[in-house]
Scaffold this active site. Structure first.
Site, mmCIF file in Angstrom:
data_model
loop_
_atom_site.group_PDB
_atom_site.id
_atom_site.type_symbol
_atom_site.label_atom_id
_atom_site.label_comp_id
_atom_site.label_asym_id
_atom_site.label_seq_id
_atom_site.Cartn_x
_atom_site.Cartn_y
_atom_site.Cartn_z
ATOM 1 N N GLU A 168 29.981 9.627 18.235
ATOM 2 C CA GLU A 168 30.835 10.144 18.614
ATOM 3 C C GLU A 168 29.496 11.771 18.309
ATOM 4 O OE1 GLU A 168 34.916 9.536 19.199
ATOM 5 O OE2 GLU A 168 34.562 10.676 18.010
ATOM 6 N N GLU A 206 35.503 3.402 23.302
ATOM 7 C CA GLU A 206 36.872 3.320 23.110
ATOM 8 C C GLU A 206 37.904 3.797 23.961
ATOM 9 O OE1 GLU A 206 36.975 5.955 19.765
ATOM 10 O OE2 GLU A 206 34.865 5.254 19.017
#
Length: 669
Positions: A144, A300
């Protein structure tokens, strides 16, 4: 090969006996892939240069023996405390000079050569150790990027920014021209005088701010590329990726796509937002489009509640299954969760997991297991692709420039505008690609341009050529206003699109909060947020503003240009009017839905391969919905009926999912 299924696995949080139980439960849940090691740096390198890989060897070997593939993380997303202790210069700083300290994660300056040196050294050891390991299927670099440290303003970053500017502009004179530094006495005599846009008495130079956003994105990507170079050298046959985030301004997904072997996304739908599946659909289509239709990975999502919203509600029964299948229906070849086993401590201990605190006798684990069974039952989906007749343009530079300060309205935000144009296509069951402005548009019947504030001349010409050659184009307000340096295009708004649209805009009229305008013409309704004083130069008015002076003013226009048609929307119509407009525009362009006559709330998508064609039907509504099929199709998820059984009509329960294949001896195989 079936759709990959599993989640983030963080074995450093658990003793050996729990890790042994994990392997048994993963098999029970039909897990086929895990992402391992994302936050393992402190455990594998507890002291500088001292590596302890033995415990992770046992993890990798155990997963391999269980038949579970590993998306192996490079472990560099969260440096261990010793790095900041020995090298505080690696820590990031805010625009006001506040230093960000260890104690959370992502506490590093992306430009720091010291951070990159230690990260690359770790990745080198990691790649050497696990090159050729039978469980290694994919590399997961970082995690991320830009989630917490979006930009750093420290002296190290300032020096790196000046290097970036020299490479971009060559001379200070070119920089001064691009940044319009004649305004407010900002002219530079040397690159060494340039700083990041740190906290200042008032609005910073907008071109400087825009370039710093670009630079910061490049600095993050440089970290990624440094690690990728090591992996390519040592494990050349193993693909690499990293997990991007939705609505994430710091990281340009289209730019990063060039350096990723497969796109990957983290997406957490909000169960308290009734139509969040539409936002999900937009980002799923963007991931699919970023590498021109290649399947992507959902790395995710949450099995149920997250921990970081103001109120973290659980997903209702069936929602996790529905939203997982939505990702597959829109091109995902993997469905993974954060995380496998719910943490007992730390900041994310209330974030749901595949194995919750309550263990296996829970709704979550039962739903997780059933979804794994379903995905394994349809192995032919993996690798199939989708096609779209519509392209919706998205551009990171335009969003970054649009959302800077000193604009006509702070209420004008790019994510909302993108969804306002995507929603009517999604609700109509129309397949849509989300592409950058420099993409070849010749294969599309309709191109939609939502508020593309920053527009390069070459991209404007690409749009004009597309329409001249017979294409249909819809452009919304405040598009084509500035160039790549946030300088207004001369010649009247929107200068590079003026001839194409057959109009010019004399003045912007951003509306006060709560203000509404009446629209009347081919469609009637209301609008808010924005209006414009449009002067027609060949275009015809389709809808007018009502009650705005002695003469009606155009609000929505249509212009024949070459062999095509260009529409312009000079306001924000209410959703019903926008849907009516988009329906007309797409029908004029010959754009057809995937499945005509769908009930409200039902989504239909198609993925096709060399042998099979899959039709996905997903009911996002709260009531059962009947769907008539154009021809008999086989139910790929049916448990009792043989695969040869076909259906002509089906009823989807609320949050129901159907995966149908063309009938035939190979259907569903």
């Amino acid at each position: 090969m079936a759709i990959r299924y599993g989640g983030d696995y963080n074995p450093e949080q658990w003793p050996e006996d729990v890790r042994a139980e994990d392997l048994v439960l993963m098999k029970q849940a039909h897990v086929t892939m895990v992402t391992a090691g994302i936050f393992s740096w402190a455990r594998v390198e507890p002291r500088p240069g001292a590596y302890e890989f033995g415990w992770f060897d046992r993890v990798m070997d155990g997963l391999d023996q269980a038949g579970i593939a590993v998306c192996l993380a490079t472990m560099t997303a969260s440096p261990p405390p010793w790095l900041a202790h020995h090298h505080p210069e690696t820590l990031p700083e805010d625009a006001d000079g506040t230093r960000r300290w260890p104690g959370a994660r992502q506490h590093y300056c992306p430009s720091s050569p010291v951070y990159r040196e230690h990260a690359v050294r770790l990745v080198e050891r990691l790649a050497q150790r696990y090159a050729g390991h039978p469980a290694l299927a994919l590399w997961h670099i970082g995690n991320e990027y830009g989630c917490h440290t979006r930009q750093c303003y420290c002296d190290v970053s300032a020096q790196d920014f000046r290097r970036w500017l020299r490479e971009r502009y060559g001379t200070v004179d070119a920089l001064n021209d691009a940044w319009s530094t004649a305004f407010w006495s900002q002219a530079y005599g040397d690159f060494e005088e340039v700083l990041p846009p740190r906290a200042a008495p008032t609005s910073a130079n907008p071109a400087q701010q825009l370039d710093y956003l670009r630079f910061s994105d490049d600095a993050l990507r440089a970290c990624y590329l440094a690690e990728k170079e090591v992996l390519r050298r040592i494990t050349p046959g193993v693909p690499v990726t990293t997990n991007l985030m939705p609505d994430h301004k710091p990281v340009d997904a289209f730019a990063w796509a060039r350096d990723m072997d497969v796109m990957a996304l983290d997406f957490y739908q909000d169960p308290y937002v009734a139509d969040d599946h539409i936002r999900a659909g937009y980002h799923f289509d963007l991931m699919r489009s970023a590498r021109e239709g290649q399947p992507w990975l959902l790395l995710e999502q949450a099995p149920s509640a997250v921990n970081w919203r103001p109120r973290n509600g659980p997903k209702p029964p069936g929602a996790m299954r529905l939203w997982s299948w939505q990702a597959v229906a829109q091109g995902a070849d993997a469905v993974l969760f954060f995380q496998w086993r719910q943490s007992l401590g730390g900041a994310e201990k209330y974030h749901s997991a595949m194995v919750p605190h309550g263990g296996t006798d829970t709704r979550i684990f039962r739903e997780v297991t059933e979804l794994g069974r379903e995905l394994a039952a349809v192995p032919g989906i993996e690798g199939t692709r989708s096609e779209a007749q519509v392209a919706l343009l998205a551009d990171w530079d335009s969003r970054r420039a649009l959302e800077l300060d000193s604009r006509p309205s702070t209420a004008l935000q790019a994510p909302e505008r993108a969804l306002a144009h995507y929603r009517p296509l999604f609700e109509a069951g129309v397949a849509c690609d989300v592409v950058p402005p420099d993409r070849d548009l010749t294969g599309y019947r309709l191109v939609v341009v939502p508020n593309l504030y920053l527009l390069r001349a070459e991209d404007a010409e690409r749009l004009a050529a597309y329409v001249r050659d017979g294409g249909h184009l819809l452009v919304s307000f405040f598009s084509g206003i500035v160039d790549a340096h946030d300088r207004v295009h001369p010649g009247g708004y929107p200068a590079p699109l003026r001839e194409l649209l057959g109009l010019w805009v004399e003045e912007f009229r951003p509306l006060d909060e709560g203000a509404r305008l009446l629209l009347r013409g081919r469609y009637s309704g209301r609008a808010d947020l924005w209006a414009e004083d449009i002067v027609l130069e060949g275009a015809g008015s389709v809808v007018d503003f009502v009650g705005e002076g002695p003469a009606l003013r155009p609000a929505i226009t249509r212009h024949s240009y070459g062999r095509g048609t260009a529409w312009y929307v000079g306001t924000r119509p209410d959703p019903g009017l926008m849907r009516a407009l988009m329906d007309d525009v797409r029908e004029a362009a010959g754009v057809t839905p995937v499945l005509p006559g769908l009930p409200s709330g039902v989504q239909a998508t198609v993925r096709s391969g060399a042998r099979e064609r899959y039709l996905f039907l997903l009911n996002h509504g709260q009531e059962p919905a009947g769907v008539a099929l154009p021809e008999p199709m086989a139910d790929a998820l049916a448990q009792a009926a043989p695969r040869a059984a076909t259906v002509h009509h089906l009823t989807l329960p609320a949050r129901g999912v159907a995966v149908l294949t063309e009938p035939g001896p190979q259907a569903g195989s």
